[in-house]
Enzyme design. Structure first.
Site: not given
Ligand code: ZN
Length: 380
Positions: A143, A180, A182, A268
C-alpha cells in the site's frame, strides 16, 4: 532444489500500538486492545509453524540486510524517507502516513530491514544461488506509494526489490503479481508510468483502499497498459482465484515476458481473515503457488520470488503460509487442522458472476483498457 527463506526476529517486533484498525481513542469509544489487527504475532506464528513443522530445516536461510537509503529512494520520495526516519526517533514512534499505520520507536530500522529482506531474496533468485524462496517480512509494503505509507505499510518492499533488480542487477522486465486481498495501490502508483514493471493486482472489489483498484486503472504515459487490476467479488474462493490466475494473470504475463516475477503474497484472501470477505483455503494458496511456479519455469527460467504482504488471521495465516512453502519445496499439500471446516464452506466451485468479473478484467500489457484478448497473442 534450494529454497530460500527470510525471517528476522525483529519483524515480530513491529509495534502497531494498542488500537484496532484506528489508534485507540477513549473519546470516540475506540478501546485499547492487546492485539491490533496488524499485530506482528500473526507473522511470528507463521514463522514458528515453519520451524515446528520441520520445514525450516529444509529451507536455506537468506539473511536480511537493511535496505539502504539509496535502495529506498529508488521508489520513494526523499520527504517520505525523511519523515519516517524523524518519527522513528520519537519516544512513541509515528505513523506511516494515513493515521492507521502506527509504528513504534525504531520503526524505520525494522521497515528498512523488511525491504532489505525482499532485496536479498530477489538478489539470490536472480543470481541462481537459490531456485526460489519466500521472504516472510514485516511490515508489509504494497500500500505504500511513492510519497507515503498507508495500510500498515511503510516502504513498498516488492517495489524496492524490483527497482534493485532493474538498476543493480540489470533486469529489463519485472512482473509483480499481488494476490493480497487488498488492492496493491502503492505498487501500482510507483510503476504507473513505467512499462518495465508490470503490476497485476488480484483483490476483493471495493475493499481497501477506498475507491481503488478498478479495471480501468491501466497505467499512464509510457506505462499505459502495464497496470492490470482484477477486482473479484466478495465470496471468491479457491476456484475463482485459480480461474483468475489462469484466464487473466497468465495471459498477461506470457505477453509481457518478464525476466523475474515477484509475488506479493498476502494471506488475507483466506477464509478466516477479519479484513476481507474472500474464501481462499490453504489448499487454494498451495495451488496458486504451484501454478505460479510452473508458469515461471515456462517463462523466465523459474525466476520467481515470494514476498509476504498482509494476512490478519493469527489462526489461519500460519497454515496458509506453510502450504505455500511446502509447494516451493516440492512437497505434497497436507491438510491442516482447519481443513475439515473450511473445505465444506464453498468457494471450490466457480460461480458465473466470478467468471464474469475475470472475463471483464482480461487485459494485454501495453494496450489500453478493453482492447483485445491476450490469449490471441503469440509469444515468440
Ligand atoms: Zn491486504
Amino acid at each position: 532444489m534450494t529454497i530460500g527463506y527470510v525471517w528476522n526476529t525483529v519483524y515480530g517486533w513491529v509495534d502497531t500500538g494498542s488500537g484496532s484498525l484506528f489508534p485507540s481513542d477513549a473519546t470516540s469509544g475506540l478501546q485499547p486492545i492487546a492485539h491490533h489487527l496488524a499485530h506482528p504475532d500473526t507473522k511470528r506464528r507463521f514463522h514458528e509453524l515453519v520451524a515446528v513443522s520441520g520445514l525450516l530445516d529444509r529451507l536455506r536461510e537468506v539473511r536480511a540486510l537493511p535496505a539502504t537509503e539509496t535502495d529506498i529512494l529508488r521508489v520513494h520520495t526523499a520527504e517520505h524517507l525523511a519523515r519516517i526516519k524523524a518519527e522513528s526517533l520519537l519516544p512513541k514512534g509515528g505513523d506511516a502516513g494515513d493515521g492507521c499505520s502506527p509504528f513504534g520507536k525504531g520503526g524505520y530500522e525494522i521497515a528498512a530491514l523488511s525491504a532489505g529482506g525482499a532485496i536479498q531474496l530477489v538478489s539470490q533468485v536472480v543470481a541462481g544461488t537459490i531456485d526460489t524462496g519466500y521472504a516472510l517480512v514485516n511490515p508489509p509494503g504494497h500500500h505504500a506509494t511513492r510519497a507515503s505509507g498507508m495500510g500498515f505499510c511503510v516502504f513498498n518492499n516488492v517495489s524496492v526489490a524490483a527497482a534493485y533488480a532493474k538498476e543493480v542487477l540489470g533486469l529489463e522486465r519485472v512482473a509483480i503479481v499481488d494476490w493480497d486481498v487488498h488492492h496493491g495501490n502503492g505498487t501500482q502508483d510507483i510503476w504507473y508510468s513505467d512499462p518495465s514493471v508490470l503490476t497485476v493486482s488480484l483483490h476483493q472489489h471495493l475493499c481497501f483502499p477506498p475507491n481503488s483498484g478498478f479495471r480501468e486503472e491501466r497505467g499512464s504515459g509510457a506505462g499505459a497498459g502495464y497496470s492490470i487490476n482484477i477486482p473479484l467479488p466478495p465470496g471468491s474462493g479457491d476456484a475463482a482465484y485459480l480461474h483468475a490466475l489462469e484466464e487473466a494473470v497468465f495471459p498477461a504475463l506470457r505477453a509481457f515476458r518478464p525476466e523475474l516475477i515477484i509475488v506479493a503474497s498476502g494471506f488475507d484472501a483466506s477464509m478466516m481473515d477479519p479484513l476481507a470477505r474472500q474464501m481462499v483455503t490453504s489448499a487454494g494458496f498451495a495451488q496458486l503457488t504451484r501454478r505460479m511456479l510452473d508458469l515461471a519455469a515456462d517463462l523466465c527460467e523459474g525466476k520467481i520470488a515470494f514476498v509476504q504482504e498482509g494476512g490478519y488471521s493469527p489462526y489461519y495465516v500460519p497454515f496458509c503460509g506453510v502450504a505455500v512453502l511446502r509447494e516451493l519445496l516440492g512437497e505434497p499439500y497436507e491438510p491442516d487442522p482447519y481443513t475439515p471446516i473450511v473445505s465444506t464452506q464453498g468457494g471450490d466451485v466457480l460461480l458465473e458472476h466470478e467468471a464474469a468479473a475475470v472475463r471483464a478484467a482480461v487485459a494485454i500489457p501495453g494496450t489500453p483498457a478493453g482492447e483485445g484478448d491476450p490469449r490471441a497473442i503469440t509469444v515468440g
